[in-house]
Design a protein around this motif. Sequence first.
Motif, mmCIF file in Angstrom:
data_model
loop_
_atom_site.group_PDB
_atom_site.id
_atom_site.type_symbol
_atom_site.label_atom_id
_atom_site.label_comp_id
_atom_site.label_asym_id
_atom_site.label_seq_id
_atom_site.Cartn_x
_atom_site.Cartn_y
_atom_site.Cartn_z
ATOM 1 N N SER B 94 -50.584 53.249 122.681
ATOM 2 C CA SER B 94 -49.410 54.042 122.291
ATOM 3 C C SER B 94 -49.160 54.035 120.786
ATOM 4 O O SER B 94 -48.328 54.801 120.302
ATOM 5 N N LEU B 95 -49.885 53.169 120.050
ATOM 6 C CA LEU B 95 -49.543 52.952 118.644
ATOM 7 C C LEU B 95 -49.618 54.214 117.792
ATOM 8 O O LEU B 95 -48.695 54.536 117.059
ATOM 9 N N LEU B 96 -50.753 54.936 117.908
ATOM 10 C CA LEU B 96 -50.925 56.095 117.036
ATOM 11 C C LEU B 96 -49.958 57.211 117.403
ATOM 12 O O LEU B 96 -49.459 57.919 116.538
ATOM 13 N N VAL B 97 -49.686 57.348 118.708
ATOM 14 C CA VAL B 97 -48.696 58.346 119.130
ATOM 15 C C VAL B 97 -47.340 57.997 118.534
ATOM 16 O O VAL B 97 -46.622 58.870 118.033
ATOM 17 N N ALA B 98 -47.011 56.718 118.575
ATOM 18 C CA ALA B 98 -45.730 56.280 118.030
ATOM 19 C C ALA B 98 -45.650 56.600 116.543
ATOM 20 O O ALA B 98 -44.601 56.987 116.022
ATOM 21 N N LEU B 99 -46.774 56.458 115.855
ATOM 22 C CA LEU B 99 -46.819 56.745 114.418
ATOM 23 C C LEU B 99 -46.614 58.239 114.179
ATOM 24 O O LEU B 99 -45.820 58.662 113.342
ATOM 25 N N GLN B 100 -47.326 59.055 114.976
ATOM 26 C CA GLN B 100 -47.231 60.509 114.800
ATOM 27 C C GLN B 100 -45.860 61.044 115.157
ATOM 28 O O GLN B 100 -45.419 62.044 114.610
ATOM 29 N N THR B 101 -45.194 60.378 116.095
ATOM 30 C CA THR B 101 -43.886 60.879 116.504
ATOM 31 C C THR B 101 -42.757 60.195 115.758
ATOM 32 O O THR B 101 -41.595 60.379 116.094
ATOM 33 N N GLY B 102 -43.095 59.397 114.756
ATOM 34 C CA GLY B 102 -42.065 58.818 113.911
ATOM 35 C C GLY B 102 -41.317 57.645 114.518
ATOM 36 O O GLY B 102 -40.268 57.245 114.041
ATOM 37 N N LYS B 103 -41.853 57.084 115.600
ATOM 38 C CA LYS B 103 -41.218 55.902 116.194
ATOM 39 C C LYS B 103 -41.417 54.690 115.280
ATOM 40 O O LYS B 103 -40.618 53.768 115.285
ATOM 41 N N VAL B 104 -42.534 54.685 114.576
ATOM 42 C CA VAL B 104 -42.797 53.598 113.624
ATOM 43 C C VAL B 104 -43.259 54.210 112.307
ATOM 44 O O VAL B 104 -43.741 55.343 112.266
ATOM 45 N N ASP B 105 -43.097 53.446 111.199
ATOM 46 C CA ASP B 105 -43.518 53.949 109.894
ATOM 47 C C ASP B 105 -44.980 53.667 109.627
ATOM 48 O O ASP B 105 -45.659 54.397 108.915
ATOM 49 N N MET B 106 -45.450 52.520 110.178
ATOM 50 C CA MET B 106 -46.861 52.192 109.962
ATOM 51 C C MET B 106 -47.380 51.391 111.145
ATOM 52 O O MET B 106 -46.612 50.841 111.929
ATOM 53 N N VAL B 107 -48.705 51.368 111.268
ATOM 54 C CA VAL B 107 -49.330 50.582 112.324
ATOM 55 C C VAL B 107 -50.256 49.563 111.687
ATOM 56 O O VAL B 107 -51.117 49.917 110.879
ATOM 57 N N ILE B 108 -50.025 48.281 111.965
ATOM 58 C CA ILE B 108 -50.965 47.239 111.566
ATOM 59 C C ILE B 108 -51.296 46.491 112.851
ATOM 60 O O ILE B 108 -50.456 45.803 113.413
ATOM 61 N N SER B 109 -52.478 46.689 113.357
ATOM 62 C CA SER B 109 -52.812 46.080 114.628
ATOM 63 C C SER B 109 -54.309 45.870 114.718
ATOM 64 O O SER B 109 -54.952 46.226 115.695
ATOM 65 N N GLY B 110 -54.859 45.303 113.655
ATOM 66 C CA GLY B 110 -56.304 45.095 113.601
ATOM 67 C C GLY B 110 -57.051 46.402 113.763
ATOM 68 O O GLY B 110 -58.117 46.459 114.357
ATOM 69 N N MET B 111 -56.479 47.471 113.249
ATOM 70 C CA MET B 111 -57.019 48.809 113.524
ATOM 71 C C MET B 111 -58.086 49.200 112.530
ATOM 72 O O MET B 111 -57.925 49.064 111.321
ATOM 73 N N ASN B 112 -59.217 49.692 113.058
ATOM 74 C CA ASN B 112 -60.323 50.118 112.205
ATOM 75 C C ASN B 112 -60.131 51.561 111.780
ATOM 76 O O ASN B 112 -59.855 52.407 112.608
ATOM 77 N N PRO B 113 -60.319 51.838 110.487
ATOM 78 C CA PRO B 113 -60.124 53.217 110.005
ATOM 79 C C PRO B 113 -61.325 54.103 110.323
ATOM 80 O O PRO B 113 -62.090 54.460 109.434
ATOM 81 N N THR B 114 -61.516 54.475 111.556
ATOM 82 C CA THR B 114 -62.662 55.309 111.938
ATOM 83 C C THR B 114 -62.426 56.751 111.517
ATOM 84 O O THR B 114 -61.278 57.166 111.348
ATOM 85 N N PRO B 115 -63.503 57.526 111.353
ATOM 86 C CA PRO B 115 -63.346 58.940 110.968
ATOM 87 C C PRO B 115 -62.467 59.701 111.956
ATOM 88 O O PRO B 115 -61.654 60.531 111.563
ATOM 89 N N ALA B 116 -62.625 59.414 113.245
ATOM 90 C CA ALA B 116 -61.828 60.121 114.250
ATOM 91 C C ALA B 116 -60.343 59.862 114.034
ATOM 92 O O ALA B 116 -59.520 60.769 114.099
ATOM 93 N N ARG B 117 -59.999 58.620 113.778
ATOM 94 C CA ARG B 117 -58.587 58.287 113.563
ATOM 95 C C ARG B 117 -58.075 58.887 112.264
ATOM 96 O O ARG B 117 -56.917 59.270 112.156
ATOM 97 N N ARG B 118 -58.967 58.949 111.272
ATOM 98 C CA ARG B 118 -58.572 59.495 109.962
ATOM 99 C C ARG B 118 -58.093 60.941 110.080
ATOM 100 O O ARG B 118 -57.341 61.426 109.233
ATOM 101 N N LYS B 119 -58.580 61.639 111.096
ATOM 102 C CA LYS B 119 -58.152 63.027 111.285
ATOM 103 C C LYS B 119 -56.657 63.104 111.593
ATOM 104 O O LYS B 119 -56.008 64.091 111.291
ATOM 105 N N ASN B 120 -56.133 62.075 112.201
ATOM 106 C CA ASN B 120 -54.741 62.131 112.666
ATOM 107 C C ASN B 120 -53.762 61.312 111.838
ATOM 108 O O ASN B 120 -52.573 61.581 111.850
#
Lengths: 246, 491
Positions: B94-120
């Motif tokens: 749910s983390l990235l959805v929460a970020l996109q919908t403004g539920k959170v300002d940032m996500v720090i969760s051992g997340m790898n900056p993959t190209p796919a994620r970079r799109k969003n």
Amino acid sequence: MTKPIIEVKDLAKNFGDNQVLKNISEQVNPGQVIVVIGPSGGGKSTFLRCLNLLETPTSGEVDFDGQNLTTLDTKKVNTLREQMGMVFQNFNLFPNMTVLENIKLAPMKVKNISDADATKRAHELLQQVNLDDHADAFPTSLSGGQAQRVAIARALAMDPKVMLFDEPTSALDPEMVGEVLNVMQDLAQQGMTMVVVTHEMGFAKSVADRVWFMADGYIQENNTPEEFFSNPQTERAQDFLSKILM
Amino acid sequence: MKNKLIMAIALVMALVAGWTATTTTAQAATDDSLAQVQKSGKLVMGTSPDYPPYEFQATVHGKSQVVGMDVAVGKKIAKDLGVKLVVKSMSFDSLLVALQTGKVDMVISGMNPTPARRKNVDFTHTYYQGGYSIVINKSDKGIYKDKDSFVGKTIGAQTGSTMYTESKKQTSGTTVKGMTSVSDLILGLQSHKLQGVAMEKPSAQAYVANNKELAMIPSNFDLSASDTSASVAFAKGSTSLVAAANKSVDQIRKQNLVNKTYLPAAGKYLKTNTVNTSMLHYWKAFLKGIEYTLIITVCSVFFGFILGVLLSLARMAQGGVFATALRWLATAYVEFIRGTPMMVQVMFVYFGLGLIVNLPALTSGIIAISLNSGAYIAEYIRGGINSVDKGQTEAARSLGMTKGYTLRYVVLPQALKNIWPSLGNEFITLIKDSSIVSIIGVSELIFQSNIVRSDTYRGVAPIAVIMVLYFIMTFTASRILNHFERKMQHD
């Protein structure tokens, strides 16, 4: 001379294609006891239910106390319904309330009468129908005769001008019919205007001011009980009486 | 006819979703992200606290809170911005959805900056360069060497994580099973449903250090740098915020803060966690879970009942165009709610509705479950009203009572008595189904048990505990309901 309290003009009622009431015009005067008799399926109950608009007439009008019910708004109809007590074949007591609560409910909610006054009046009415010792019982514990007497008391609690009875003794065991008819007879003697649909010919003979004989959606004959039972005018009534009176 | 109606509703919902999506991109185009955070005075960080030592739950001064190296990173960023850090827990999915919908300002969760994620989303520079390991049962130590040893076997990875994608890509003949939480994966490993679990090296180290039954092996995945590094994610277009955060991240890298300070600190929390792993020690966590489960259930039944009464009346509305429209709407609503999963409804209310009004997770959960429950209760009530003899209504109306009074004093009390067993059933079902809101991070019983599981590295005991707790709740509820049912009997 006297103004009729109920006047029915060209009343008709259809259920789909089935024409149950066909242009009925009659009137009830204050203090009169009308007994409506006739074969089953002749429209008697439907007619009675049209009088207080539990059934909406298809055409024609029902005047109560000079006002045409069929053209009034819902609020007015509710007010006029208070003045027409109704007693049903199956009593229709509220099973989730005690006898006393059954009687008190409408006066308190509709007429905003205080609990104390409503209770007092309910006890008086229960005494009138000889059931004051059952005030705190629930309807399921009552016999049919007792339940119907409570139902009459409940209708009377609204101080109606007219009482409508829809086959009040048809669902009762034979030995209980008497107690209900006695209460109704007392009521008639006190001058209550009553319209009674019934199969009790004895009651019709002794209590009725007029007998309306109803069959096939018409009131076929409107007569005094003496005339009707000894000398019926229509063939339909003669036929009916020959079958029930042996 | 009905199908057309449902299609129409689906279309409307799609339009609403589309519209709200465009508004967010529009917002992102004008970048005032940094100014907004500074204005509000707090920076909300989203994380999935079941991933030690990155982030996990620990008892600090008698209070349960989220700690770990990622939290330390978040604190540093917040401090450098001069604002307060607020940590919000939710599932990794749910983390990235929460970020996109403004539920959170940032996500720090051992997340790898993959190209796919970079799109969003936008990523900062990496604050930590890790690697992957595979955790196995110690008894299997000689058998598996690296990712290629699992032919014909099953390995597990966290759903939505890079490990999951890479494990699928880079193994052949191996089944890859995804689960939401790492504690579940470890449990799967110990019950031999999985032969290995792929995870970040620091996590693997933490698990092996705290559980004598486990061992770790190198994964030997072929990974580009972006797949093994961890970055902070921000909403797309928040350039100013990313730039500000990059300053902090660069400092972290330069001073090697992660290895020097953050990881050792996290290790200490891990030790305090595993000192006492008895379930009794965690009674506070369970109590909080019970509290939230009950709050959600009671509120949802209450509002659901009110909604149910209104809906059932609307479904029975007679006469006029307005009444017909009302009846159609209510019918469509009931059909739609019953025809979609409650989980989706919960997510839609939290994330979807969240685009328009920012609702807290608990409120969203209660709203979603009330809306759902209302549809079911409406049908019970409709059945209950129909089951009351028509003579009752006629008697009441003949006494001059209005439609409303008749319903309120005569019909509904009797209907309620008739449907009481069904309503009780719904209540008990809700006690159990309220667990669905754990996916949006409401700390009800399931959510709490997951936290206890990752805290204590014990997979089964917390499940057994909540099973008993759920049973106690439902059994008590059914006793209470029976009591009232008996009270309503007059025969």
